[in-house]
Design a protein around this motif. Sequence first.
Motif, mmCIF file in Angstrom:
data_model
loop_
_atom_site.group_PDB
_atom_site.id
_atom_site.type_symbol
_atom_site.label_atom_id
_atom_site.label_comp_id
_atom_site.label_asym_id
_atom_site.label_seq_id
_atom_site.Cartn_x
_atom_site.Cartn_y
_atom_site.Cartn_z
ATOM 1 N N PHE A 198 4.793 11.208 0.323
ATOM 2 C CA PHE A 198 4.941 9.837 0.646
ATOM 3 C C PHE A 198 3.886 9.289 1.357
ATOM 4 O O PHE A 198 3.411 10.093 2.353
ATOM 5 C CB PHE A 198 6.323 9.605 1.298
ATOM 6 C CG PHE A 198 7.396 10.025 0.526
ATOM 7 C CD1 PHE A 198 8.300 9.382 -0.222
ATOM 8 C CD2 PHE A 198 7.819 11.572 0.767
ATOM 9 C CE1 PHE A 198 9.463 9.763 -0.916
ATOM 10 C CE2 PHE A 198 8.974 11.858 0.174
ATOM 11 C CZ PHE A 198 9.700 11.287 -0.606
ATOM 12 N N ASP A 199 3.268 8.401 1.147
ATOM 13 C CA ASP A 199 2.287 7.409 2.108
ATOM 14 C C ASP A 199 2.834 6.022 2.501
ATOM 15 O O ASP A 199 2.734 5.116 1.606
ATOM 16 C CB ASP A 199 0.965 7.293 1.346
ATOM 17 C CG ASP A 199 0.235 8.697 1.253
ATOM 18 O OD1 ASP A 199 0.121 9.513 2.040
ATOM 19 O OD2 ASP A 199 -0.100 8.856 -0.050
ATOM 20 N N PHE A 200 3.334 6.005 3.509
ATOM 21 C CA PHE A 200 3.940 4.748 4.379
ATOM 22 C C PHE A 200 2.801 3.991 5.077
ATOM 23 O O PHE A 200 2.671 4.318 6.062
ATOM 24 C CB PHE A 200 4.895 4.967 4.807
ATOM 25 C CG PHE A 200 6.347 5.616 4.203
ATOM 26 C CD1 PHE A 200 6.921 4.871 3.081
ATOM 27 C CD2 PHE A 200 6.635 6.732 4.188
ATOM 28 C CE1 PHE A 200 7.905 5.315 2.371
ATOM 29 C CE2 PHE A 200 7.582 7.479 3.600
ATOM 30 C CZ PHE A 200 8.414 6.584 2.540
ATOM 31 N N GLY A 253 1.026 -1.181 0.158
ATOM 32 C CA GLY A 253 0.099 0.112 -0.186
ATOM 33 C C GLY A 253 0.938 1.319 -0.139
ATOM 34 O O GLY A 253 0.449 2.254 -0.111
ATOM 35 N N MET A 254 2.270 1.154 -0.133
ATOM 36 C CA MET A 254 2.913 2.247 0.098
ATOM 37 C C MET A 254 2.760 2.782 -1.343
ATOM 38 O O MET A 254 2.679 2.433 -2.460
ATOM 39 C CB MET A 254 4.437 1.946 0.253
ATOM 40 C CG MET A 254 5.305 3.094 0.165
ATOM 41 S SD MET A 254 7.247 2.778 0.717
ATOM 42 C CE MET A 254 7.819 2.277 -1.224
ATOM 43 N N GLN A 255 2.725 4.204 -1.288
ATOM 44 C CA GLN A 255 2.500 4.980 -2.507
ATOM 45 C C GLN A 255 3.691 6.311 -2.421
ATOM 46 O O GLN A 255 3.505 6.994 -1.297
ATOM 47 C CB GLN A 255 1.229 5.326 -2.766
ATOM 48 C CG GLN A 255 1.094 6.281 -4.117
ATOM 49 C CD GLN A 255 -0.429 6.581 -4.238
ATOM 50 O OE1 GLN A 255 -1.176 5.894 -4.190
ATOM 51 N NE2 GLN A 255 -0.725 7.768 -4.704
ATOM 52 N N VAL A 256 4.168 6.742 -3.571
ATOM 53 C CA VAL A 256 5.057 8.031 -3.613
ATOM 54 C C VAL A 256 4.603 8.439 -4.906
ATOM 55 O O VAL A 256 4.516 8.096 -5.750
ATOM 56 C CB VAL A 256 6.430 7.880 -3.781
ATOM 57 C CG1 VAL A 256 7.235 8.881 -3.688
ATOM 58 C CG2 VAL A 256 6.788 6.879 -2.557
ATOM 59 N N SER A 257 4.136 10.079 -4.682
ATOM 60 C CA SER A 257 4.017 10.600 -6.021
ATOM 61 C C SER A 257 5.028 11.715 -5.978
ATOM 62 O O SER A 257 5.339 12.600 -5.007
ATOM 63 C CB SER A 257 2.498 11.368 -5.725
ATOM 64 O OG SER A 257 1.598 10.528 -5.648
ATOM 65 N N ASN A 258 5.537 11.871 -7.456
ATOM 66 C CA ASN A 258 6.522 13.008 -7.989
ATOM 67 C C ASN A 258 5.403 14.165 -8.373
ATOM 68 O O ASN A 258 5.187 13.788 -9.671
ATOM 69 C CB ASN A 258 7.493 12.505 -8.597
ATOM 70 C CG ASN A 258 8.463 11.468 -7.937
ATOM 71 O OD1 ASN A 258 9.445 10.911 -8.501
ATOM 72 N ND2 ASN A 258 8.119 11.001 -6.631
#
Length: 167
Positions: A119-121, A96-101
């Motif tokens: 970042f969503d950890f 479910g980890m997500q990173v947006s640039n």
Amino acid sequence: MVYISSSSTAPVNPATSEPKLSVDELFAALVHKARHPEGFVSAIESSSIVHEHAGGLTRRVVFKPGFMGKAEKQVVEEVVEYFPPTRVDFKVPATGMQVSNVISHDADKEDELYLTFSFDFPHPEITDREAQKDEIEAHSTEARKGGSKVVPHTIKVARQMKIDGKL
């Protein structure tokens, strides 16, 4: 489970920086980062593309020991989606980890660009926000410190790519 979110932003073209990067050049560097992350993210040991299509790719990434507090190397599969010309998302379906640039413009000055990493950890070990607030704060601090380094480094690598004629 608790998600810990953090973000970090840096200016892309401060007055003293040369050469200047355009939105298209920075987006091209982010796509390159998706395909070849090792030069951008020091925690990544290696990567390989599993599947690629026009809107993104799926990659296998090997993180060095120490990433996210893990003593051993971690191998994860990430799904990367491109949203031209201003966003690239990295998701780890297994956790479910997500990173947006995200590339953005100054609200008052269209020619001033910023790069933000969000970042969503996920932290399944944290079940009670109130009782584990010190643990949450420690993870939040770690995420902020990491983000504050990787965003300027990404801009630096993108600028070097332009100097080297790779953008």
